[in-house]
Motif scaffolding. Structure first.
Motif, PDB file in Angstrom:
ATOM      1  N   ARG A   1     -14.395  50.054  33.211  1.00 48.21           N
ATOM      2  CA  ARG A   1     -15.011  49.025  34.041  1.00 48.21           C
ATOM      3  C   ARG A   1     -15.252  47.728  33.275  1.00 48.21           C
ATOM      4  NH1 ARG A   1     -18.083  50.799  38.356  1.00 48.21           N
ATOM      5  NH2 ARG A   1     -18.359  48.591  38.818  1.00 48.21           N
ATOM      6  N   LYS A   2     -15.614  47.827  32.000  1.00 50.79           N
ATOM      7  CA  LYS A   2     -15.979  46.631  31.239  1.00 50.79           C
ATOM      8  C   LYS A   2     -15.277  46.629  29.884  1.00 50.79           C
ATOM      9  CE  LYS A   2     -20.284  45.326  31.216  1.00 50.79           C
ATOM     10  NZ  LYS A   2     -20.176  44.046  31.932  1.00 50.79           N
ATOM     11  N   HIS A   3     -14.763  45.466  29.504  1.00 55.74           N
ATOM     12  CA  HIS A   3     -14.135  45.268  28.201  1.00 55.74           C
ATOM     13  C   HIS A   3     -14.721  44.020  27.545  1.00 55.74           C
ATOM     14  CE1 HIS A   3     -11.172  47.871  30.113  1.00 55.74           C
ATOM     15  NE2 HIS A   3     -10.505  47.991  28.989  1.00 55.74           N
ATOM     16  N   GLY A   4     -14.854  44.061  26.232  1.00 58.73           N
ATOM     17  CA  GLY A   4     -15.090  42.830  25.493  1.00 58.73           C
ATOM     18  C   GLY A   4     -13.743  42.227  25.150  1.00 58.73           C
ATOM     19  N   PHE A   5     -13.681  40.890  25.042  1.00 62.49           N
ATOM     20  CA  PHE A   5     -12.394  40.279  24.708  1.00 62.49           C
ATOM     21  C   PHE A   5     -12.601  38.944  24.016  1.00 62.49           C
ATOM     22  CE2 PHE A   5     -13.396  37.848  28.367  1.00 62.49           C
ATOM     23  CZ  PHE A   5     -12.503  36.800  28.515  1.00 62.49           C
ATOM     24  N   ILE A   6     -11.534  38.455  23.409  1.00 66.83           N
ATOM     25  CA  ILE A   6     -11.554  37.171  22.718  1.00 66.83           C
ATOM     26  C   ILE A   6     -10.769  36.184  23.574  1.00 66.83           C
ATOM     27  CG2 ILE A   6     -11.006  35.933  20.587  1.00 66.83           C
ATOM     28  CD1 ILE A   6     -11.057  38.638  19.153  1.00 66.83           C
ATOM     29  N   GLN A   7     -11.459  35.272  24.219  1.00 67.57           N
ATOM     30  CA  GLN A   7     -10.804  34.435  25.217  1.00 67.57           C
ATOM     31  C   GLN A   7      -9.692  33.543  24.664  1.00 67.57           C
ATOM     32  OE1 GLN A   7     -13.332  32.350  27.955  1.00 67.57           O
ATOM     33  NE2 GLN A   7     -11.660  31.065  28.697  1.00 67.57           N
ATOM     34  N   PRO A   8      -9.852  32.863  23.538  1.00 66.87           N
ATOM     35  CA  PRO A   8      -8.749  31.995  23.098  1.00 66.87           C
ATOM     36  C   PRO A   8      -7.427  32.736  22.914  1.00 66.87           C
ATOM     37  CG  PRO A   8     -10.733  31.478  21.876  1.00 66.87           C
ATOM     38  CD  PRO A   8     -11.021  32.738  22.646  1.00 66.87           C
TER      39      PRO A   8
END
Length: 568
Positions: A100-107
């Motif tokens: 359901r939820k992930h952390g991510f690095i937007q750039p």
């Protein structure tokens, strides 16, 4: 007709504009993305990636490219100033095929979205182009942009023609202002400072929302060893104070023993906003993402809400561009997306209020949390993310389950409303909700996600039966006209039999084996044996299988789908 430079001009190369351009590209349409900056933004902004967004990235063919910059099951804990956990958000269900939820690095994710455009002839990303003019000419739009040099100075202008223009250029959107629509809501004066560091000195992979009555904060573990902190600034603290190393050290010293040893890769201040445009469309000009709505960052929904816009809009633009739907279909974009965006803003604003409570309110909040955590039902309300409103479209490209009337869909029906035709399994309708995505098998694929076998366009599916059984020759002609995939869901144990049966069907049928039981359970708890899924995988209609012909006609009407060239 005027020869156009492109199909859609997308204004802004943020994640929403790039996703929209990719979704148009995979469906065969050209897009030109105009970005005023000379490169993509290189500092982290969004940090939370939902399963719905991953489903969209998969449709765009980019999930495997993005996946290395994510971490699954991003657990969020609300803690008070003493470190006591007040609530834990750790949903473990995967009804849409992903955590359901992930952390991510937007750039890094944005970079892959931009690179994805290279796959499509006629689609391009132009940096250094600041849009200064829009004109709706009735049958197309003209977009004028200033060409900027490396110093940001204008060196001339260029005008592009397209069927449609979509503004995805953020909260200060030129496009929204050109449309002249109100931007309704609030912009609280509370300011926050964000600090991103590398070589995470904490090391825990989770998220902590610090509801500290002295100074609320956020601490987030991100992929590739990045740690983010966010600290609320008090009203008597000028923004310039964050430039003082001693002040920043005072904020961080409660979290790490030696703030001076941190390697800061990004620091900036921001103010939370909660605003939504009154309309997302004016003629051939539309807006999406932050241009259409702004929301506080508490639940990580700014990025994801924008991706939902792109998902919803892309298939509708595609349908109008290829002539399979009238332009009236685009009216449903505001109708479907605005309400959910507003609901998400309300939930985020409420979360911010809980975070920022003073000493008295904070004490009451903490006491209530202790009581709520003693009741499993209330505890799971937070743990399983049930407080987050799932998108449900009550109007638009939907068909009411009880009446099969197009354009609206009630969330439920009174017991017995469907009788005497069926024994209702409940009173809630699945219409307007996103369909599940379990792992399945077919004759050509084993243990794959459902979208991989149904495709990214319309689907008419039945449980246990041949979906052509109650479709007339005229219906099947419409199925071919609109490239509707016909699917038969069956228990995996019956797949061989169903494949043999479908060999004699008057149209191609994909037999899908339900190897996990998730599909059977879905139909077993809902009063339907047939569903029509939209290209964005939301349920457009649900009915008895014998109502297939009437249901198909209602979907065509709700979606303003054309019938030219199809024999009656």
């Amino acid at each position: 007709m005027t020869t156009l430079d492109t199909d859609v001009v997308v204004i802004g190369a943020g994640p929403v504009g790039l996703t929209l351009a990719n979704l148009l590209g995979v469906r065969g349409h050209r897009a030109t993305v105009l970005e005023s900056r000379d490169r993509l933004i290189d500092y982290p902004r969004g940090v939370g990636l939902d399963d719905e967004s991953i489903r969209t990235l998969s449709t765009a063919g980019l999930w495997e490219k993005v996946r290395p910059y994510t971490v699954a099951h991003h657990v969020v804990r609300l803690v008070n100033g003493k470190g006591r956990v007040l609530a834990t958000n750790d949903p473990r269900t995967q009804e849409f095929g992903h955590a359901r939820k992930h952390g991510f690095i937007q750039p890094l994710v944005d970079r892959e979205l931009a690179a994805g455009l290279d796959r499509f002839p006629g689609t391009e990303l132009r940096f250094g182009h600041r849009v200064v003019g829009l004109e709706d000419r009735g049958d197309h739009v003209a977009v004028t942009a200033e060409r900027l040099d490396a110093d940001g100075e204008a060196t001339g202008t260029v005008t592009l023609t397209a069927a449609y223009a979509v503004g995805c250029e953020g909260g200060s959107s030129f496009t929204r202002k050109w449309m002249g629509v109100p931007f309704e809501g609030k912009s609280p004066s509370t300011r926050w400072v964000v600090v991103d560091v590398e070589n995470d000195p904490i090391g825990t992979p989770s998220v902590y929302l610090g509801a500290d009555t002295r100074r609320p904060y956020v601490s987030i573990g991100l992929p590739q060893g990045i740690r983010r902190w966010e600290f609320m600034l008090h009203d008597d603290e000028p923004t310039e104070r964050v430039d003082d190393p001693a002040f920043m050290h005072s904020l961080l010293e409660r979290h790490v023993p030696d703030p001076a040893a941190l390697t800061v890769i990004n620091q900036r201040t921001f103010t939370h906003h909660g605003r939504v445009a009154a309309s997302f469309r004016k003629g051939r000009v539309l807006i999406a993402g932050d241009a259409a709505h702004l929301m506080p960052v508490w639940l990580g929904q700014g990025w994801n809400s924008g991706i939902r816009d792109a998902t919803n809009l892309a298939w509708k633009l595609t349908s109008v561009l290829d002539g399979s739907a009238d332009a009236a279909l685009l009216d449903t974009y505001t109708e479907e997306r605005r309400r959910h965006a507003a609901d998400m803003i309300d939930v985020n604003m409420a979360a911010g209020t809980i975070m920022k409570m003073g000493r008295f309110g904070g004490g009451l909040r903490d006491a209530c949390a202790v009581v709520l955590n003693l009741v499993p039902r209330w505890k799971s309300y937070f743990t399983d993310l049930r407080f987050k409103p799932m998108p449900r479209y009550a109007a638009g490209v939907v068909v009411d389950q009880a009446t099969l009337a197009p354009g609206t869909a009630r969330a439920g029906f009174k017991r017995g409303r469907l009788a005497p035709f069926t024994d209702s399994a409940g009173e809630l309708s699945p219409v307007g909700l996103q369909f599940i995505q379990p792992r399945v098998s077919t004759a050509d694929a084993t243990d794959v996600l459902l979208d991989e076998v149904t495709g990214d366009w319309w689907t008419l599916a039945t449980w246990g039966t041949d979906p052509t059984a109650f479709l007339s020759p005229a219906d099947l002609a419409l199925v071919r006209r609109h490239r509707i995939a016909l699917v038969s869901f069956v228990p995996e144990t019956q797949r061989a039999w169903a494949e043999q049966r479908s060999a004699g069907s008057p149209a191609p049928v994909t037999v899908v084996g339900d190897s996990t039981g998730a599909l059977k359970n879905w139909f077993d708890t809902r009063a339907c044996g047939l569903v029509v899924l939209r290209p964005d995988r939301f349920v457009a209609a649900a009915s008895l299988t014998v109502q297939a012909s009437r249901t198909l006609a209602a979907v065509l009407a709700a979606g303003s789908l054309t019938t030219e060239g199809v024999p009656a």
